[in-house]
Design a protein around this motif. Structure first.
Motif, PDB file in Angstrom:
ATOM      1  N   UNK A   1       0.814  -1.125  -0.017  1.00  0.00           N
ATOM      2  CA  UNK A   1      -0.042   0.046  -0.010  1.00  0.00           C
ATOM      3  C   UNK A   1       0.850   1.205   0.061  1.00  0.00           C
ATOM      4  N   UNK A   2       2.073   1.354   0.884  1.00  0.00           N
ATOM      5  CA  UNK A   2       2.923   2.405   0.853  1.00  0.00           C
ATOM      6  C   UNK A   2       3.497   2.617  -0.617  1.00  0.00           C
ATOM      7  N   UNK A   3       3.867   1.902  -1.088  1.00  0.00           N
ATOM      8  CA  UNK A   3       4.578   1.735  -2.412  1.00  0.00           C
ATOM      9  C   UNK A   3       3.708   2.195  -3.813  1.00  0.00           C
TER      10      UNK A   3
ATOM     11  N   UNK B   1       1.537  11.890   1.148  1.00  0.00           N
ATOM     12  CA  UNK B   1       1.731  11.193   2.398  1.00  0.00           C
ATOM     13  C   UNK B   1       0.801   9.924   2.667  1.00  0.00           C
ATOM     14  N   UNK B   2       1.001   9.420   3.812  1.00  0.00           N
ATOM     15  CA  UNK B   2       0.568   8.030   4.149  1.00  0.00           C
ATOM     16  C   UNK B   2       0.512   7.785   5.725  1.00  0.00           C
TER      17      UNK B   2
ATOM     18  N   UNK C   1      12.357   2.192  -0.540  1.00  0.00           N
ATOM     19  CA  UNK C   1      13.638   1.728  -0.894  1.00  0.00           C
ATOM     20  C   UNK C   1      13.933   0.265  -0.993  1.00  0.00           C
ATOM     21  N   UNK C   2      13.105  -0.341   0.024  1.00  0.00           N
ATOM     22  CA  UNK C   2      13.242  -1.993   0.032  1.00  0.00           C
ATOM     23  C   UNK C   2      12.327  -2.557  -1.152  1.00  0.00           C
TER      24      UNK C   2
ATOM     25  N   UNK D   1       8.304  13.189  -2.017  1.00  0.00           N
ATOM     26  CA  UNK D   1       7.999  11.826  -2.365  1.00  0.00           C
ATOM     27  C   UNK D   1       8.386  11.412  -3.686  1.00  0.00           C
ATOM     28  N   UNK D   2       8.007  12.309  -4.696  1.00  0.00           N
ATOM     29  CA  UNK D   2       8.388  12.313  -6.013  1.00  0.00           C
ATOM     30  C   UNK D   2      10.019  12.154  -6.233  1.00  0.00           C
ATOM     31  N   UNK D   3      10.444  12.913  -5.659  1.00  0.00           N
ATOM     32  CA  UNK D   3      12.098  13.003  -5.643  1.00  0.00           C
ATOM     33  C   UNK D   3      12.498  11.670  -5.266  1.00  0.00           C
TER      34      UNK D   3
END
Length: 223
Positions: A93-95, A104-105, A138-139, A207-209
């Motif tokens: 969901x985060x990704x 944001x989340x 990142x993971x 976030x987009x960066x």
């Protein structure tokens, strides 16, 4: 005096919407401009009310919050910002939420005052990207095949060497204070560099960066 922050609440549970409205309506700088019970309604009401921030649930009938976010962000590039609000603390969901364009989340068990602060942060044009969320993002890229990275686009040539350095530090999830310490500059200088990076690359927020840097192979986990 600045106008109040217009907020749209998108959640399929009436009690949740009512509770969120009660929390937000007592804040003098926040105005709840509408509600939506599913993703399709969220897209429609967002177009009608033009909110500054949309509190978007993930799991909703007819159209989920992730697809609704994609449609809203795509249709209103400089408009509403989406804050994903969910009970589901899952990496996917985060990704997917960040990739869809959310700024944001947060989880639904967040304290009311933290939710209000999150809305203000998002409305101010910043991204609510905690170190935990950054690590998960990142993971996710670590699990992807190496050839998934896109070649660096031409707009990167517009960045100065210092801006390219700052971009990589942002991609690691560092705060402005941490970047300032590593780059030996002041925090206001970091903010200026980040603003220029966003403008030159046509990105909306930090976030987009992060997504941009990893998708184009500009940053690698552990660097």
């Amino acid at each position: 005096m600045s106008p109040p922050i217009g907020v749209l609440i998108a959640d399929d549970q009436p009690l949740v919407r009512a509770g969120l409205r009660m929390i937000l309506e007592v804040e003098p700088d926040i105005d709840v401009v509408g509600e939506a019970a599913d993703g399709n309604e969220a897209v429609t009401v967002a177009g009608e009310t033009e909110p500054d921030v949309i509190l978007m649930d993930v799991r909703m009938p007819h159209l989920d919050g992730l697809e609704a976010t994609r449609r809203i962000v795509r249709s209103r590039q400089d408009g509403s910002r989406v804050l994903i609000l969910t009970t589901f603390d899952r990496d996917a969901y985060v990704y997917e939420a960040l990739l869809a364009g959310a700024s944001g989340f947060v989880l639904k068990d967040i304290a009311p005052e933290q939710l209000v602060d999150a809305i203000r942060v998002i409305a101010n044009g910043e991204a609510l990207l905690s170190p935990t969320v950054t690590r998960r993002l990142i993971e996710e890229f670590v699990r992807r095949p190496p050839d998934d990275a896109r070649p660096p686009p031409r707009e990167l040539e517009q960045l100065t060497p210092r801006e390219a350095e700052i971009l990589r530090l942002v991609a690691r999830g560092l705060s402005n204070a941490e970047i300032a310490a590593q780059a030996f500059v002041s925090e206001p200088t970091v903010k200026t560099h980040v603003a220029r990076i966003l403008m030159k690359l046509g990105l909306r927020d930090r976030v987009q960066v992060v997504v941009y840097a990893y998708e184009h192979g500009l940053a690698k986990p552990g660097q």
